[in-house]
Design an enzyme around this catalytic site. Structure first.
Site, short mmCIF file in Angstrom:
data_model
loop_
_atom_site.label_atom_id
_atom_site.label_comp_id
_atom_site.label_asym_id
_atom_site.label_seq_id
_atom_site.Cartn_x
_atom_site.Cartn_y
_atom_site.Cartn_z
N ASP A 67 37.26 37.86 45.30
CA ASP A 67 37.90 39.12 45.67
C ASP A 67 38.86 38.87 46.84
O ASP A 67 38.52 38.17 47.80
CB ASP A 67 36.83 40.16 46.08
CG ASP A 67 37.38 41.57 46.08
OD1 ASP A 67 36.95 42.38 45.23
OD2 ASP A 67 38.25 41.87 46.93
N ASN A 106 32.06 49.82 39.73
CA ASN A 106 32.49 51.19 40.03
C ASN A 106 33.18 51.71 38.77
O ASN A 106 34.07 51.04 38.22
CB ASN A 106 33.47 51.19 41.21
CG ASN A 106 32.82 50.66 42.47
OD1 ASN A 106 31.71 51.06 42.81
ND2 ASN A 106 33.49 49.76 43.17
N GLY A 124 34.84 55.08 43.11
CA GLY A 124 35.48 54.05 43.93
C GLY A 124 36.22 52.99 43.16
O GLY A 124 36.68 51.99 43.73
N GLN A 125 36.38 53.17 41.83
CA GLN A 125 37.14 52.17 41.07
C GLN A 125 38.62 52.28 41.46
O GLN A 125 39.19 53.37 41.50
CB GLN A 125 36.97 52.42 39.56
CG GLN A 125 37.64 51.33 38.72
CD GLN A 125 37.37 51.46 37.22
OE1 GLN A 125 36.68 52.39 36.79
NE2 GLN A 125 37.90 50.54 36.44
N HIS A 183 35.59 45.21 35.44
CA HIS A 183 35.14 44.06 36.24
C HIS A 183 33.79 44.35 36.84
O HIS A 183 33.44 45.50 37.11
CB HIS A 183 36.15 43.71 37.34
CG HIS A 183 36.49 44.87 38.23
ND1 HIS A 183 37.36 45.86 37.84
CD2 HIS A 183 36.08 45.19 39.47
CE1 HIS A 183 37.46 46.75 38.81
NE2 HIS A 183 36.69 46.37 39.82
N LEU A 184 33.04 43.27 37.06
CA LEU A 184 31.78 43.36 37.81
C LEU A 184 31.99 42.65 39.13
O LEU A 184 32.64 41.60 39.18
CB LEU A 184 30.65 42.62 37.08
CG LEU A 184 29.91 43.27 35.93
CD1 LEU A 184 28.70 42.42 35.58
CD2 LEU A 184 29.47 44.70 36.24
N HIS A 185 31.42 43.21 40.19
CA HIS A 185 31.40 42.54 41.49
C HIS A 185 30.11 41.73 41.59
O HIS A 185 29.03 42.24 41.23
CB HIS A 185 31.39 43.56 42.63
CG HIS A 185 32.59 44.46 42.68
ND1 HIS A 185 33.57 44.34 43.64
CD2 HIS A 185 32.97 45.50 41.90
CE1 HIS A 185 34.50 45.27 43.46
NE2 HIS A 185 34.15 45.99 42.40
P1 AMP Z 1 37.05 48.33 42.34
O1 AMP Z 1 37.38 49.08 43.59
O2 AMP Z 1 35.61 48.38 41.94
O3 AMP Z 1 38.00 48.71 41.22
O4 AMP Z 1 37.31 46.79 42.66
C1 AMP Z 1 38.59 46.22 42.71
C2 AMP Z 1 38.49 45.03 43.60
O5 AMP Z 1 39.65 44.24 43.41
C3 AMP Z 1 38.42 45.36 45.09
O6 AMP Z 1 37.21 44.83 45.63
C4 AMP Z 1 39.66 44.69 45.68
O7 AMP Z 1 39.41 44.12 46.93
C5 AMP Z 1 39.98 43.63 44.64
N1 AMP Z 1 41.36 43.21 44.56
C6 AMP Z 1 42.47 43.98 44.65
N2 AMP Z 1 43.58 43.23 44.47
C7 AMP Z 1 43.15 41.97 44.22
C8 AMP Z 1 43.80 40.73 43.95
N3 AMP Z 1 45.13 40.64 43.88
N4 AMP Z 1 43.03 39.62 43.77
C9 AMP Z 1 41.68 39.69 43.85
N5 AMP Z 1 41.01 40.84 44.10
C10 AMP Z 1 41.72 41.95 44.29
#
Ligand code: AMP
Length: 113
Positions: A32, A90, A96-97, A103-105
């Site tokens: 991330d 999310n 919070g998406q 994607h999964l964190h």
């Molecule tokens: P979500 O908020 O669950 O949709 O997660 C999206 C995630 O993508 C967040 O944790 C961001 O920090 C991450 N993110 C945004 N832009 C990038 C990027 N260019 N490369 C890697 N991660 C990113």
């Protein structure tokens, strides 16, 4: 409606740089860019799914199985099997998406609240 110009679609197509730790024909895993834990990895299927919900509704059973088995293997690759880790998704703006490609964190490396 899936937007082909979302950040993860661009990363999958190789149009944007990322810190990739794993790739196969069905998914990628990247660090991330704005980590909220010492280990913060995103596991992203290559298929065009807006969210976890969309993925579970529309992906083939084999694709779903591969995604979750590989997520576990990536956690092992990061030596998290013993340490412990959290996986989360999310789903939707109110949850919070911020990137509308499934994607999964994977979070670890500290005591998570
Ligand atoms: P979500 O908020 O669950 O949709 O997660 C999206 C995630 O993508 C967040 O944790 C961001 O920090 C991450 N993110 C945004 N832009 C990038 C990027 N260019 N490369 C890697 N991660 C990113």
């Amino acid at each position: 409606m899936y937007d082909d110009n979302n950040i993860f679609a661009k990363i999958i197509r190789g149009e944007m740089d990322s810190d990739k730790i794993y790739e196969d024909d069905k998914l990628i895993a990247i660090h991330d860019a704005y980590p909220t834990a010492p280990i913060h990895v995103l596991v992203i299927p290559k298929g065009k799914y807006i969210s976890f919900h969309d993925f579970m509704e529309n992906a083939a059973a084999e694709e779903i199985a591969h995604f979750f088995k590989t997520t576990k293997q990536i956690a092992e690759m990061l030596n998290l099997g013993d340490k412990g880790y959290r996986i989360l998704a999310n789903i939707g703006k109110t949850a919070g998406q911020t990137v509308f490609h499934m994607h999964l964190h994977i979070l670890s490396g500290k005591t998570l609240q």
